[in-house]
Write a protein that holds these residues in place. Structure first.
Motif, PDB file in Angstrom:
ATOM      1  N   UNK A 154       1.095  -1.084  -0.077  1.00  0.00           N
ATOM      2  CA  UNK A 154      -0.148   0.217  -0.245  1.00  0.00           C
ATOM      3  C   UNK A 154       0.845   1.151   0.005  1.00  0.00           C
ATOM      4  N   UNK A 155       2.254   0.905   1.024  1.00  0.00           N
ATOM      5  CA  UNK A 155       2.607   2.744   1.393  1.00  0.00           C
ATOM      6  C   UNK A 155       3.186   2.766  -0.489  1.00  0.00           C
ATOM      7  N   UNK A 158       1.211   4.386  -3.052  1.00  0.00           N
ATOM      8  CA  UNK A 158       0.796   5.402  -2.876  1.00  0.00           C
ATOM      9  C   UNK A 158       2.027   6.800  -3.187  1.00  0.00           C
ATOM     10  N   UNK A 160       3.509   9.088  -1.405  1.00  0.00           N
ATOM     11  CA  UNK A 160       3.772   9.950   0.082  1.00  0.00           C
ATOM     12  C   UNK A 160       5.006  10.606   0.238  1.00  0.00           C
ATOM     13  N   UNK A 161       4.932  11.674   1.789  1.00  0.00           N
ATOM     14  CA  UNK A 161       5.548  12.818   1.891  1.00  0.00           C
ATOM     15  C   UNK A 161       6.481  12.431   2.841  1.00  0.00           C
ATOM     16  N   UNK A 162       8.145  12.358   2.574  1.00  0.00           N
ATOM     17  CA  UNK A 162       9.356  11.658   3.771  1.00  0.00           C
ATOM     18  C   UNK A 162       9.403  13.111   4.651  1.00  0.00           C
ATOM     19  N   UNK A 163       9.525  12.957   5.826  1.00  0.00           N
ATOM     20  CA  UNK A 163      10.986  10.861   6.173  1.00  0.00           C
ATOM     21  C   UNK A 163       8.625  10.335   6.658  1.00  0.00           C
ATOM     22  N   UNK A 164       8.576   9.437   6.580  1.00  0.00           N
ATOM     23  CA  UNK A 164       8.132   8.473   7.142  1.00  0.00           C
ATOM     24  C   UNK A 164       8.509   7.120   7.888  1.00  0.00           C
ATOM     25  N   UNK A 237       2.365   5.929  12.687  1.00  0.00           N
ATOM     26  CA  UNK A 237       3.021   6.535  12.061  1.00  0.00           C
ATOM     27  C   UNK A 237       3.432   7.511  13.398  1.00  0.00           C
TER      28      UNK A 237
ATOM     29  N   UNK B 244       3.341  10.753  14.889  1.00  0.00           N
ATOM     30  CA  UNK B 244       2.897  11.816  14.242  1.00  0.00           C
ATOM     31  C   UNK B 244       1.574  12.099  13.806  1.00  0.00           C
ATOM     32  N   UNK B 247       0.724  13.070  10.824  1.00  0.00           N
ATOM     33  CA  UNK B 247      -0.219  12.235   9.229  1.00  0.00           C
ATOM     34  C   UNK B 247      -0.635  11.472   9.841  1.00  0.00           C
ATOM     35  N   UNK B 251      -2.673   9.371   6.948  1.00  0.00           N
ATOM     36  CA  UNK B 251      -1.886   7.947   6.045  1.00  0.00           C
ATOM     37  C   UNK B 251      -3.586   7.470   5.808  1.00  0.00           C
ATOM     38  N   UNK B 254      -3.730   5.833   1.879  1.00  0.00           N
ATOM     39  CA  UNK B 254      -2.833   5.153   2.200  1.00  0.00           C
ATOM     40  C   UNK B 254      -3.598   2.838   2.189  1.00  0.00           C
TER      41      UNK B 254
END
Lengths: 260, 260
Positions: A154-155, A158, A160-164, A237, B244, B247, B251, B254
């Protein structure tokens, strides 16, 4: 598109069953390089080795999978991978685990698995820590592997904004007994220790850490502890800024306003 | 009112100059019990010792000050103090440090000094980590002692909500050269390592961690790094919830909404 490169690490050591499970998860998404501790590093948090030399050896090499054992902490392993072994390559993902035992609630702070995952997220790619809520020797990793693949799939599908960095905990049990994935926040609480006291063969008293987690919000519905207890895979997260922003303003009453 | 009881710990070990300085700070507020590591534990983060026994010995006892050396990590020392040595007493304050070297920015995560301070805050009293931005052998702790006393005095004079943990960093130099106290947030950034590589006497290659901090927001004015660079004592309130929250909502795109 080039094949993805995935760094795998853990805190239970290169020979653990959980590392093999994490490699199985990662292998379905690309080429795997694993750098894991020589020995168990549970409870090592985000520790780094500052005062001694470290040794690296390759313990496995086959198409698509290389495994290295490193004599440092989990975070040392991540640094070794990014800043030395893979310095010239682009790493697409870090997978840490699969830990033998959960890392929900405040355990995230003591966990070497999650220390390594958080460190991995400092290098610009998504990092996922996977922990199975089962300490037994013959723990069944099937559900953890299945959900690990689903979450990472899934990650990667898509933007996704970093950092994650994700703290993922999987309840013990068969995959069909689990309800699915639940996004949660970290449960509040702390450990209270009862030091186990005995005498060594020379008659010296020793202490051995043992304790119990105190859940200070057992009725909360949106926490990782609750999700696990109810048979859900918890996904939290996490991030590295410990600043308590709410207190920043409150404390101006104690210390006065910032001067110029 | 009964005399206050203050727990002092650090990560540089019981014999370090910084521990003596922390005891000097704490002594002005009450009775001091120090439990500090036998050996240097810099970089040990919030690590705990799970797989070996630990030994405790009293190394100093005089009116108002007792010092113990414990063979574990800084967090082990805090647990030993609260859950064993001082179990029957009420501790009013934890002081960790004074560290030889700053713990601003992301260093808070690797720091044994701050791991111990955060752990101390889990026991219901204020916890203050003090770090001096000077690694030299003959570092001058006078400013750190002075500001440590001032900050703790301010804290104890005001009703403050618990838990409370402060990350205090003091610039190197004489007290009169410092401008005062500045409440700040943790500076963002990370370390990039350059492993120092040599051969040991048997010809085996070894690695030694060495690196540089990368400040990803050098222009920010409200961070601890900036305060230190400008000659201010930085005070960052920190907390243990890594979630976080921002996020958490993102998420859901996602992973989908949480199922019932």
């Amino acid at each position: 598109m080039n094949e993805r490169l995935i760094l795998v690490t853990n805190d239970d050591g290169y020979a653990s069953k959980g590392l093999a499970a994490a490699i199985e998860v990662a292998r379905s998404f690309g080429r795997v390089v694993a750098v894991a501790p020589e020995t168990t590093q549970s409870g090592m948090s985000q520790a780094i080795t500052m005062y001694k030399p470290l040794f690296l050896r390759r313990v496995r090499q086959e198409p698509g999978v290389e495994v290295y054992a490193f004599s440092g902490t989990p975070v040392d392993c991540v640094k070794m991978a990014f800043d030395h072994l893979l310095r010239e390559e682009r790493v697409d993902l870090v997978v840490s685990g699969i830990n033998h035992g959960s890392n929900s609630a405040v355990n995230v702070l003591y966990s070497g698995t999650m220390g390594a995952a958080l460190e991995g997220s400092f290098y610009g790619c998504p990092a996922v820590g996977l922990s199975l809520d089962d300490h037994s020797e013959d723990a069944d990793f099937e559900a953890a592997v299945l959900y690990g693949k689903r979450i990472i799939g899934d990650l990667l599908a898509h933007p996704v904004e970093m950092p994650l960095c994700l703290n993922v905990n999987i309840p013990a049990g068969r995959p069909e007994a689990l309800h699915g994935i639940r996004l949660c926040r970290q449960n509040r609480g702390y450990w209270r220790e009862e030091f186990f006291r005995r005498q060594d063969p020379l008659g010296r008293e020793y202490f051995w850490l043992t304790g119990n987690f105190v859940n200070t919000e057992p009725d909360a519905c949106d926490t990782d502890e609750r999700a696990l207890a109810e048979g859900w895979v918890s996904v939290v997260p996490i991030q590295a800024d410990l600043t308590d922003y709410r207190r920043l303003e409150q404390l101006r009453e104690v210390f006065g306003p910032n001067e110029k």
